[in-house]
Design a protein around this motif. Sequence first.
Motif, PDB file in Angstrom:
ATOM      1  N   ASN A 403      41.292  -4.682  38.792  1.00 46.97           N
ATOM      2  CA  ASN A 403      40.774  -6.312  38.745  1.00 46.97           C
ATOM      3  C   ASN A 403      39.960  -6.598  40.067  1.00 46.97           C
ATOM      4  N   ALA A 404      39.971  -5.854  40.845  1.00 41.18           N
ATOM      5  CA  ALA A 404      39.599  -6.568  42.287  1.00 41.18           C
ATOM      6  C   ALA A 404      37.820  -6.033  42.294  1.00 41.18           C
ATOM      7  N   SER A 405      37.204  -6.289  43.876  1.00 45.14           N
ATOM      8  CA  SER A 405      35.640  -6.097  44.044  1.00 45.14           C
ATOM      9  C   SER A 405      35.698  -4.503  43.180  1.00 45.14           C
ATOM     10  N   ARG A 406      34.251  -3.792  43.374  1.00 45.69           N
ATOM     11  CA  ARG A 406      33.874  -2.656  42.639  1.00 45.69           C
ATOM     12  C   ARG A 406      34.085  -1.877  44.899  1.00 45.69           C
ATOM     13  N   ILE A 407      33.702  -2.354  45.542  1.00 42.12           N
ATOM     14  CA  ILE A 407      34.679  -1.587  46.635  1.00 42.12           C
ATOM     15  C   ILE A 407      35.704  -1.976  47.896  1.00 42.12           C
ATOM     16  N   SER A 408      36.117  -2.661  46.782  1.00 42.28           N
ATOM     17  CA  SER A 408      37.934  -2.064  46.667  1.00 42.28           C
ATOM     18  C   SER A 408      38.921  -1.160  46.170  1.00 42.28           C
ATOM     19  N   THR A 409      40.062  -0.400  46.603  1.00 36.24           N
ATOM     20  CA  THR A 409      39.781   1.382  45.705  1.00 36.24           C
ATOM     21  C   THR A 409      41.376   1.382  46.279  1.00 36.24           C
TER      22      THR A 409
END
Length: 419
Positions: A403-409
Motif C-alpha cells: 500500500n506504500a510507495s515503491r521506495i518504501s520496503t
Amino acid sequence: MQEVWDKDMLMGKTGPMADKGGADEVKKDPMIWGRGGHLTEEQADIYLKFKDEIEKRDEHFKSTIYSFGEIEGEVWTLLRWCRARKFDYDEMIKMVEEATECREESKKHNFYEDPKEALGCDMALYMAQYPQVYTGHSKNGIPLFFSKPAKINMDALDIITTLEGIVKFHWFYQMHDFGNLLRDQKQNREGFNRFECFIIMDLGGLSVTQLNSRVMSVIKEQSFIDSLCFPETMNRMVIINAPSFFSATWSVIKGFIDARTSGKVDVIASRKSWEKRLKEFIDDDQLPSDYGGTAPSTTEVMDKASPGDMKRLFSEFMYVRGSKEFKTEIAEGEEVEIVVWTHSKSGGKFIVVDQDKTSEKVYGEEVEVKLGSTEEEGKPSVATIVKERIKGPAAIKVKVKSNASRISTLKFLVVFHVY
C-alpha cells in the motif's frame, strides 16, 4: 534429605571421594578443580563459611542459590557458586545478591510458566525464527541443548516479539524446561548429580554480517542471566560447522582463558570430525538424526512444540517493495492455514492463488494486512488470509501488493500452519 559433607569429605580424606586423590589430583586433571572431594583446606573453609551464611539469610537469597530446587543437593549446588567466583567469599556473596536482584521480577511471575504469554506468540513460531531446543542427554545423563545462531531471523523476531519477551522466555526455558529435565534425571537416574548442560552450537552458514548489534543484544542478555543466575551449568560446549573466521578468533581467545574453561570447549569445522567427537559423549539413540544419530531430528522435536493439532509450521519473511510473491506446496493429506504478521502501518493486500498460470483458482478474497489503530502499542497486526484451510495436494502462491510507495520496503512474516 540433604546429603551433608563435612570438611574431611570436601577434601577427599573421607567419604565417597576418599580414594580419588584429593586436591593433588587437580594438577593432573584441571576439570575437577573446585569439585567435592578435591578441595584444598582453604577452599573447604570458604565453602563451610558460605553454607553458614546461607542459613542466616532470607528465603530469597537461598532460593537464588537453589534455583533448581534443593533436589540438586547441597554440596553440588553450593560448589557451583564457589567455582564461579573462584572461592572468593566476598565475590560469592556479591554474586548471589546481584542474582537475587536480577531474578526478582521474574520470580514474581513464577518465571513465566506460559511461554506464549511471555513471548506474545506460540513457542513453535519463536523457535522457527530462533532454532534452539533441548533434546536427549549425554552418556552421563547431562541434557543436550542444540542452538543454531546462524539461523536467527531478527527481522521476524522483531515482528512477533520483543527483547523483553525473549528474556522472559529465557527465564521460562531455564527454570521450567531445563529445570524439569534436570530434576527428572536426578529422580530417575542413579548417581546423577551434575545439574549442567551439554551445548551443541551449530554455526553452519554463519557470516560476520549476521553477528549484528541486534543479534548480539539477544545473546548478551541471555548470557548475562545464565552466567549470573545459573553459574557453572555448562558441562561442555561443542561448536560445530565453525567458519574459518570464528576458528581463528577462538584460537586467540583460548590462549587468554584458564585451562578448565578452554577444556570444556571444542571448535570443529568438518562434519566427520565433529560427528566423531559428539559420539564420544552421546549415544546414537540420544543424538538427533541431523547430527549423525538415530534420535528424532531437532526439526522434528521443535515441531512438537506446535499448538493443538498442528503438525508443524514454517514461515517466509517477505520484504516488499511494490509487490512480491512466494510459492510453496501442500502435501496430500495435509491442510494449511496462512497467517500474516506485520508492524507496517501502510500494510499490503494479500491473496492466495494457484501456481498454475492457466488456472483461475483463488483461495479466498484479497485481504488487507496492516497495523490498525485498535492494536495495542508495540503489538503486531496478525491476520489469517484464507477463510478455510487449504487442502493438499496443492501448489499455491501467496501474492502481496504494498500500500506504500515503491521506495518504501515493508516487512511481513507469512506463517503456514500445517495440519
